[in-house]
Design a protein around this motif. Structure first.
Motif, PDB file in Angstrom:
ATOM      1  N   ASP A  75       0.834  -1.196   0.000  1.00 58.97           N
ATOM      2  CA  ASP A  75       0.000   0.000   0.000  1.00 58.97           C
ATOM      3  C   ASP A  75       0.872   1.250   0.000  1.00 58.97           C
ATOM      4  N   ILE A  76       0.208   2.391  -0.018  1.00 61.27           N
ATOM      5  CA  ILE A  76       0.937   3.653  -0.162  1.00 61.27           C
ATOM      6  C   ILE A  76       1.007   4.435   1.150  1.00 61.27           C
ATOM      7  N   ASP A  87       2.359  -7.129   9.196  1.00 62.65           N
ATOM      8  CA  ASP A  87       2.027  -8.486   8.751  1.00 62.65           C
ATOM      9  C   ASP A  87       0.612  -8.572   8.198  1.00 62.65           C
ATOM     10  N   VAL A  88      -0.153  -7.490   8.345  1.00 57.01           N
ATOM     11  CA  VAL A  88      -1.558  -7.502   7.946  1.00 57.01           C
ATOM     12  C   VAL A  88      -1.811  -6.370   6.960  1.00 57.01           C
ATOM     13  N   ASN A  89      -2.380  -6.697   5.804  1.00 60.86           N
ATOM     14  CA  ASN A  89      -2.746  -5.686   4.822  1.00 60.86           C
ATOM     15  C   ASN A  89      -4.077  -5.060   5.216  1.00 60.86           C
ATOM     16  N   ASP A  90      -4.098  -3.751   5.289  1.00 61.58           N
ATOM     17  CA  ASP A  90      -5.304  -3.008   5.644  1.00 61.58           C
ATOM     18  C   ASP A  90      -6.111  -2.734   4.377  1.00 61.58           C
ATOM     19  N   ILE A  91      -7.084  -3.600   4.100  1.00 63.60           N
ATOM     20  CA  ILE A  91      -7.907  -3.439   2.893  1.00 63.60           C
ATOM     21  C   ILE A  91      -9.200  -2.756   3.327  1.00 63.60           C
ATOM     22  N   SER A  92      -9.073  -1.486   3.719  1.00 60.41           N
ATOM     23  CA  SER A  92     -10.224  -0.769   4.248  1.00 60.41           C
ATOM     24  C   SER A  92     -10.229   0.652   3.718  1.00 60.41           C
ATOM     25  N   ASN A  93     -11.259   1.390   4.129  1.00 61.61           N
ATOM     26  CA  ASN A  93     -11.326   2.818   3.814  1.00 61.61           C
ATOM     27  C   ASN A  93     -11.213   3.645   5.081  1.00 61.61           C
ATOM     28  N   LEU A  94     -10.413   3.160   6.038  1.00 61.25           N
ATOM     29  CA  LEU A  94     -10.278   3.794   7.340  1.00 61.25           C
ATOM     30  C   LEU A  94      -8.861   4.318   7.563  1.00 61.25           C
ATOM     31  N   GLY A 113      -7.185   0.986  -7.123  1.00 58.21           N
ATOM     32  CA  GLY A 113      -6.614  -0.026  -8.011  1.00 58.21           C
ATOM     33  C   GLY A 113      -7.145  -1.422  -7.718  1.00 58.21           C
ATOM     34  N   ASN A 114      -7.670  -1.641  -6.512  1.00 56.14           N
ATOM     35  CA  ASN A 114      -8.242  -2.946  -6.175  1.00 56.14           C
ATOM     36  C   ASN A 114      -9.513  -3.243  -6.963  1.00 56.14           C
ATOM     37  N   LEU A 115     -10.089  -2.215  -7.608  1.00 52.98           N
ATOM     38  CA  LEU A 115     -11.264  -2.424  -8.448  1.00 52.98           C
ATOM     39  C   LEU A 115     -10.896  -3.019  -9.802  1.00 52.98           C
ATOM     40  N   LEU A 116      -9.606  -3.045 -10.118  1.00 51.91           N
ATOM     41  CA  LEU A 116      -9.129  -3.621 -11.372  1.00 51.91           C
ATOM     42  C   LEU A 116      -8.788  -5.093 -11.155  1.00 51.91           C
ATOM     43  N   TRP A 117      -8.931  -5.902 -12.194  1.00 51.56           N
ATOM     44  CA  TRP A 117      -8.540  -7.301 -12.104  1.00 51.56           C
ATOM     45  C   TRP A 117      -7.041  -7.395 -11.819  1.00 51.56           C
ATOM     46  N   HIS A 118      -6.675  -8.173 -10.812  1.00 55.14           N
ATOM     47  CA  HIS A 118      -5.263  -8.278 -10.473  1.00 55.14           C
ATOM     48  C   HIS A 118      -4.980  -9.565  -9.704  1.00 55.14           C
ATOM     49  N   SER A 119      -3.706  -9.827  -9.542  1.00 56.28           N
ATOM     50  CA  SER A 119      -3.209 -10.913  -8.692  1.00 56.28           C
ATOM     51  C   SER A 119      -2.325 -10.262  -7.640  1.00 56.28           C
ATOM     52  N   ASP A 120      -2.557 -10.571  -6.364  1.00 60.36           N
ATOM     53  CA  ASP A 120      -1.843  -9.884  -5.290  1.00 60.36           C
ATOM     54  C   ASP A 120      -0.334 -10.078  -5.400  1.00 60.36           C
ATOM     55  N   SER A 121       0.358  -8.958  -5.273  1.00 59.60           N
ATOM     56  CA  SER A 121       1.827  -8.929  -5.198  1.00 59.60           C
ATOM     57  C   SER A 121       2.524  -9.445  -6.452  1.00 59.60           C
ATOM     58  N   SER A 122       1.835  -9.459  -7.583  1.00 58.44           N
ATOM     59  CA  SER A 122       2.547  -9.808  -8.818  1.00 58.44           C
ATOM     60  C   SER A 122       3.604  -8.761  -9.143  1.00 58.44           C
ATOM     61  N   PHE A 123       3.517  -7.592  -8.480  1.00 60.31           N
ATOM     62  CA  PHE A 123       4.501  -6.522  -8.682  1.00 60.31           C
ATOM     63  C   PHE A 123       5.734  -6.703  -7.813  1.00 60.31           C
ATOM     64  N   LYS A 124       5.814  -7.818  -7.068  1.00 60.52           N
ATOM     65  CA  LYS A 124       7.004  -8.124  -6.276  1.00 60.52           C
ATOM     66  C   LYS A 124       7.806  -9.216  -6.973  1.00 60.52           C
ATOM     67  N   ASP A 125       9.127  -9.190  -6.822  1.00 61.57           N
ATOM     68  CA  ASP A 125       9.971 -10.221  -7.431  1.00 61.57           C
ATOM     69  C   ASP A 125       9.481 -11.613  -7.044  1.00 61.57           C
ATOM     70  N   VAL A 126       9.195 -11.801  -5.765  1.00 63.15           N
ATOM     71  CA  VAL A 126       8.585 -13.041  -5.285  1.00 63.15           C
ATOM     72  C   VAL A 126       7.127 -12.722  -4.990  1.00 63.15           C
ATOM     73  N   MET A 280     -11.646  -4.641   6.002  1.00 63.46           N
ATOM     74  CA  MET A 280     -11.190  -5.980   5.620  1.00 63.46           C
ATOM     75  C   MET A 280      -9.714  -6.101   5.995  1.00 63.46           C
ATOM     76  N   ARG A 281      -9.318  -7.275   6.476  1.00 67.66           N
ATOM     77  CA  ARG A 281      -7.927  -7.510   6.868  1.00 67.66           C
ATOM     78  C   ARG A 281      -7.387  -8.689   6.048  1.00 67.66           C
ATOM     79  N   ARG A 282      -6.243  -8.478   5.403  1.00 65.76           N
ATOM     80  CA  ARG A 282      -5.687  -9.545   4.555  1.00 65.76           C
ATOM     81  C   ARG A 282      -4.315  -9.964   5.039  1.00 65.76           C
TER      82      ARG A 282
END
Length: 296
Positions: A75-76, A87-94, A113-126, A280-282
């Motif tokens: 996230d930003i 360790d927890v992704n904050d998938i919220s509007n808070l 950007g979560n409204l777009l089709w994506h795969s989590d962390s594909s932007f990371k080397d691993v 939401m917590r991921r």
């Protein structure tokens, strides 16, 4: 209780998205239960657990029984702005005070950007393996999450297309996905953090051997291709992969936990009233190795 996993749609989509019963994720699981969840993920790609009243610590404990976690660095938000652990992704509007962020808040705009089709962390080397999303508070309407079966999408390609995509390597970055929405106000440090990484376009699942497409809105180029041609091709593939016959739409209930395998799925959130709370917590398991190290 005995763990049981059944297809959510046994008529139209018996191979994709399973509903799990007979398990309490707030306690430590047996080895047999852990094995059953992995087997269910291999079969269905998406698993739904209802009525799991998890704390963050319990969600982390459950997740760690399945494998090593990645750090929540996608996230930003600046460290001092975070309300959850790394360790927890904050998938919220808070915000960190539990207040709904303003409609024009930079963190919210980036999160669209979560409204777009994506795969989590594909932007990371691993990249990511499993994602586990827990619904703590949901809006009255909207905010569903859709999942696309990339195994079925690959299988539905004709043989010419399968040969064309088999050895292609794509470039993934959150700069690409946010740019699709007109979000381009990145600092130089953020541009370096999200410099493009290389990922295979076709992946073979290490347990089942099945091939799948590895697509995401983060993919903004194909090695050796002109950028306009690559993006047009990736858009065509995404349109193919997200046809309704390949998609399961999850309508959230409070305290649902949904798991998915990022190696074989794409997903996207759907719109909701931005003045309502969506908390939401991921937690996210790492794939441990690059997609480039897993030859198709």
């Amino acid at each position: 209780m005995t763990i049981d996993i059944k297809p959510i749609d046994p008529v139209s989509r018996a191979f994709f998205a399973g509903e799990v019963s007979g398990i309490d994720l707030t306690r430590r699981l047996s080895d047999a239960e852990v094995a059953a969840i992995h087997a269910g993920m291999d079969r269905f790609g998406v698993l739904v657990f209802h009525d799991q009243h998890l704390t963050d610590d319990q969600q982390l404990a459950f997740s760690r029984q399945l494998g090593p976690l990645e750090t929540a660095t996608g996230d930003i938000a600046a460290p001092e702005e975070r309300r959850l652990s790394m360790d927890v992704n904050d998938i919220s509007n808070l915000d960190k005070h539990g207040k709904v962020v303003a409609r024009d808040d930079r963190r919210r705009l980036f999160g669209l950007g979560n409204l777009l089709w994506h795969s989590d962390s594909s932007f990371k080397d691993v990249p990511a393996k499993y994602s586990l999303l827990s619904a703590r508070q949901i809006p009255a309407t909207g905010g569903n999450t859709e999942f696309a079966d990339m195994r079925a999408a690959y299988d539905a390609l004709d043989e010419v297309a399968k040969r064309e995509v088999h050895d292609l390597v794509c470039l993934h970055s959150q700069i690409y996905s946010r740019g699709m929405l007109g979000f381009e106000e990145f600092t130089e440090a953020e541009r370096q953090k999200w410099a493009p990484v290389r990922q295979r376009l076709v992946r073979r699942h290490p347990a089942t051997g099945r091939l799948s497409l590895y697509l995401a809105s983060h993919a903004g180029g194909i090695e050796g291709w002109p950028v306009p041609e690559a993006r047009a091709f990736l858009r065509d593939l995404t349109e193919h992969a997200t046809q309704r016959q390949f998609v399961y739409a999850h309508v959230w209930k409070p305290f649902d936990l949904v798991m998915w395998d990022n190696r074989v799925t794409m997903h996207r959130a759907r719109r909701y009233d931005p003045t309502e709370v969506r908390d939401m917590r991921r937690t996210t398991l790492t794939n441990e190795v690059s997609s480039l190290e897993q030859a198709p």
